[in-house]
Design an enzyme around this catalytic site. Structure first.
Site, short mmCIF file in Angstrom:
data_model
loop_
_atom_site.label_atom_id
_atom_site.label_comp_id
_atom_site.label_asym_id
_atom_site.label_seq_id
_atom_site.Cartn_x
_atom_site.Cartn_y
_atom_site.Cartn_z
N ARG A 1 -9.39 -1.13 -0.63
CA ARG A 1 -7.98 -0.88 -0.88
C ARG A 1 -7.16 -2.17 -0.93
O ARG A 1 -6.25 -2.32 -1.73
CB ARG A 1 -7.45 0.00 0.25
CG ARG A 1 -5.99 0.30 0.19
CD ARG A 1 -5.61 1.20 1.37
NE ARG A 1 -4.32 1.82 1.17
CZ ARG A 1 -3.16 1.24 1.43
NH1 ARG A 1 -3.14 0.01 1.92
NH2 ARG A 1 -2.03 1.86 1.21
N SER B 1 -3.88 5.26 -7.19
CA SER B 1 -4.52 4.44 -6.17
C SER B 1 -5.98 4.15 -6.50
O SER B 1 -6.55 3.21 -5.97
CB SER B 1 -4.35 5.03 -4.77
OG SER B 1 -4.78 6.34 -4.72
N GLU C 1 -12.59 17.89 -5.78
CA GLU C 1 -13.63 16.89 -6.02
C GLU C 1 -14.96 17.52 -6.43
O GLU C 1 -15.73 16.92 -7.19
CB GLU C 1 -13.83 16.04 -4.76
CG GLU C 1 -12.59 15.25 -4.33
CD GLU C 1 -11.53 16.11 -3.65
OE1 GLU C 1 -11.84 17.24 -3.23
OE2 GLU C 1 -10.36 15.67 -3.55
N ASP D 1 -4.11 4.28 7.41
CA ASP D 1 -4.39 5.71 7.20
C ASP D 1 -5.33 6.28 8.26
O ASP D 1 -5.37 7.49 8.48
CB ASP D 1 -5.02 5.93 5.81
CG ASP D 1 -3.96 6.11 4.73
OD1 ASP D 1 -2.78 6.34 5.09
OD2 ASP D 1 -4.31 6.01 3.53
N PHE E 1 -13.87 11.51 -0.01
CA PHE E 1 -13.87 12.81 -0.69
C PHE E 1 -14.91 12.89 -1.81
O PHE E 1 -15.41 13.96 -2.14
CB PHE E 1 -12.48 13.10 -1.28
CG PHE E 1 -11.37 12.94 -0.27
CD1 PHE E 1 -11.47 13.53 0.98
CD2 PHE E 1 -10.25 12.20 -0.57
CE1 PHE E 1 -10.45 13.38 1.92
CE2 PHE E 1 -9.23 12.05 0.36
CZ PHE E 1 -9.33 12.64 1.61
#
Ligand SMILES: Cc1ncc(C[n+]2csc(CCOP(=O)(O)OP(=O)(O)O)c2C)c(N)n1
Ligand SMILES: [Mg+2]
Lengths: 286, 328
Positions: free
Chosen positions: B180, B50, B71, B130, B96
């Protein structure tokens, strides 16, 4: 068979004692900073700088040098004192510790002082950076070694364990980590604040080769570092059991000395003890 | 008037324009950078597809490192590699990275002046279904305050590709953010891109709209529609949030005396705040800000969310009219 001669061990011991005295002086002058951790780790750092590491203080960026990442940046006064004796800068400069304009920042700043491999202070970040250096060395086909020094307290941090997993996955056999197992952190003894034992079993189960040494026995430290080079499939963790405040009896084993410098009287008492090796020899400075 | 020097697509407001996620441009740009410089390496925290870092992984498997869902560790490893001469790109979702690993970015990367490139995917409210946890709306605020860190929000996939290649050449740490969704591709290979140099896409004299990210296209559409009402709107693609192109912002402010900022980010601390900092110190004019008005997002379709929270063509037009009122 030992990897280091007795006379060299003796030399390093003497050097370490001298360095402890310079450390106390610099802390007194700075009026702030950490005492216990630095005193406790000087034997390990001295063994590294005067026996194990390949480096050139006149050419700190020498491409094929070994690289040392000290993750617990609050022991900076010890790093600086050892580096000064290793020839990176004049010993007198230790008196600028924590002062305005000094290269000896309260916590290490790589950009300020040639010879430092990383800036540190926020705990838990060092092992990852050392891993990055080890990966890069492998990509470049280099034969130098990467060393990481970690504290026990920073094993409360998740990042340390993230890094431990990664190093095993990539079989970083060019990486030697040394854990400063002094059993103290700020709020108390590590086993009271957040139990860590058994660090040896934890690292073993994470896929590391684990060695344990007396962190004040120069010969043992040197041998462990030498042995680590022969472990082929795994990164090596040397758990160095150290005494916080080592060399100054009223500081030893005391977490209260984690983050304060000696005052004038305490510094004098410390220096007396160090000069006489705890009364074993007569001081010529009385 | 559309600025011809910007070489935007021919039929700028036509039906047939392509729509591609900006992150695709990142994937392509990174492969190009990897071909050009063998020191470029890539790391990912279990989001390889992604973030589109998968393109690089396929091309250069030996220079790609999977760190798992970690991360902080990823940022630290990249710092270590950078100091050893590599050019590491790290990628995850913006929430993140830089969200989870800000301290590592601050010290391991920025304080070390480590040449690490941080790629934050899935930024903005348009992340959609999401929900709020995954919609990075604070990432520019927490990165643009870090000394020496370049922050870039490219407007479409082609600009993202160019930005990625430029970032690989740039010496020093960089944060880039991507979206996205499929977003309109309205720049071309000929459109200039230079880090720190904003692009004046359309000139105008009544109001200056300073925008970044995929909303730049919506700003152009709004400007065109406002022309019909007799309002002349300039549109600046302000892709580099730090260091910002101060002169471009000031020139437009002096010309129009009214500014609207547009971003998919909290209005507190984002690109608009940075514009306001420049204006208040040099040439104060009324400013209206289009962006998240100090709330978290929620689940929904990207279009629905952008409309609900005012980051739409209508939202921009309203802000332009409001700032015109204040200018009087
Ligand atoms: C991320 C982070 N949290 C908190 C601190 C504050 N801090 C500095 S040293 C320290 C104690 C950690 O114990 P250890 O590293 O074992 O230090 P020692 O007392 O042994 O010197 C803490 C909590 C810090 N430096 N970094
Ligand atoms: Mg400790």
């Amino acid at each position: 068979m030992s990897s280091i001669h007795d006379d060299k061990i003796k030399k390093i011991e003497e050097k370490a004692n001298e360095i402890r005295q310079d450390l106390i002086k610099s802390l007194l002058e700075a009026k702030s900073g950490h005492s216990a951790g630095p005193l406790g780790f000087i034997d390990v750092l001295s063994t590294l700088y005067f026996h194990v590491l390949k480096y050139d203080p006149k050419n700190p960026n020498w491409e094929d040098r070994d690289k040392l990442f000290v993750s617990h940046g609050h022991i900076a006064p010890a790093i600086y004192a050892v580096m000064a004796h290793a020839g990176y800068f004049p010993v007198e400069e230790l008196m600028t510790l924590r002062k305005l304009g000094s290269r000896l920042q309260g916590h290490p700043h790589r950009e300020s002082l040639p010879g430092l491999e990383s800036s540190s202070g926020p705990l838990g970040q060092g092992l990852s950076q050392a891993i990055g250096a080890a990966l890069a060395a492998k990509l470049d086909g280099k034969r130098n070694r990467i060393y990481a020094c970690l504290s026990d307290g920073e094993h409360d941090e998740g990042q340390t364990w993230e890094a431990a997993l990664f190093a095993a996955k990539y079989k970083l056999n060019n990486l030697t980590a040394i854990l400063d197992r002094n059993n103290i952190q700020i709020d108390g003894y590590t086993e009271d604040v957040m139990p860590l034992d058994s660090l040896a079993l934890k690292y073993e189960s994470f896929g590391w080769h684990v060695l344990e040494v007396d962190g004040h026995n120069i010969g043992d430290i040197a041998d462990a570092c030498e042995f680590a080079k022969s472990v082929y499939e795994k990164p090596v963790m040397i758990i160095a059991h150290t005494i916080p405040g080592k060399g100054v009896d009223f500081m030893e084993f005391k977490f209260e000395w984690h983050g304060k410098p000696p005052n004038k009287e305490e510094a004098k008492a410390s220096l007396d003890q160090l000069r006489t090796l705890g009364g074993k020899i007569k001081s010529e400075h009385e | 008037m559309i600025n011809e020097k910007m070489h935007l697509v021919e039929d700028l407001f036509g039906e047939g324009l392509k729509a591609v996620p900006t992150r695709n441009g990142f994937g392509e740009g990174l492969v190009n950078a990897g071909k050009k410089n063998k020191n470029v390496v890539a790391l990912c925290a279990d989001l390889t597809d992604s973030t589109r870092i998968s393109y690089f992984q396929k091309e250069f498997p030996a220079r790609y490192f999977e760190v798992g869902v970690a991360e902080q560790n990823m940022a630290g490893i990249a710092a270590g590699m950078a100091v050893a001469g590599k050019v590491p790109f790290i990628s995850s979702y913006g929430v993140f990275s830089p969200g989870r690993n800000w301290d590592q970015i601050r010290v391991s990367i920025c304080y070390n002046n480590a040449n690490v490139k941080i790629a934050g995917a899935h930024t903005g409210i348009s992340v959609g279904p999401d929900g709020a946890t995954h919609q990075a709306l604070e990432d520019m605020a927490i990165t643009r305050c870090l000394p020496g860190l370049v922050v870039i929000a490219p407007c479409d996939s082609i600009e993202t590709k160019k930005a990625t290649e430029a970032v690989a050449e740039h010496k020093g740490p960089v944060y880039m953010r991507f979206a996205r969704e499929n977003d309109t591709v309205f720049t071309t290979e000929e459109t200039p891109f230079e880090i720190g140099k904003a692009n004046l896409l359309k000139d105008g004299s009544d109001v200056a709209v300073v925008a970044c990210g995929p909303l730049v296209y919506k700003a152009l559409v709004a400007a065109k529609e406002l022309e019909k009402d007799g309002i002349s709107v300039a549109v600046l693609n302000n892709h580099t949030i730090s260091p910002m192109d101060k002169n471009a912002v000031l020139d437009l402010a002096k010309k129009t005396n009214a500014v609207v900022t547009v971003e998919e980010h909290q209005i507190n601390g984002g690109m608009g705040s940075a514009v306001a900092e420049i204006l208040s110190r040099n040439y104060p004019v009324p400013v209206e800000m289009v962006g998240m008005q100090n709330s978290f997002g929620e689940s929904g379709e990207p279009k629905e969310l952008l409309e609900k929270y005012g980051m739409s063509v209508d939202g921009i037009k309203m802000a332009v009219k409001k700032v015109l009122e204040r200018k009087k």
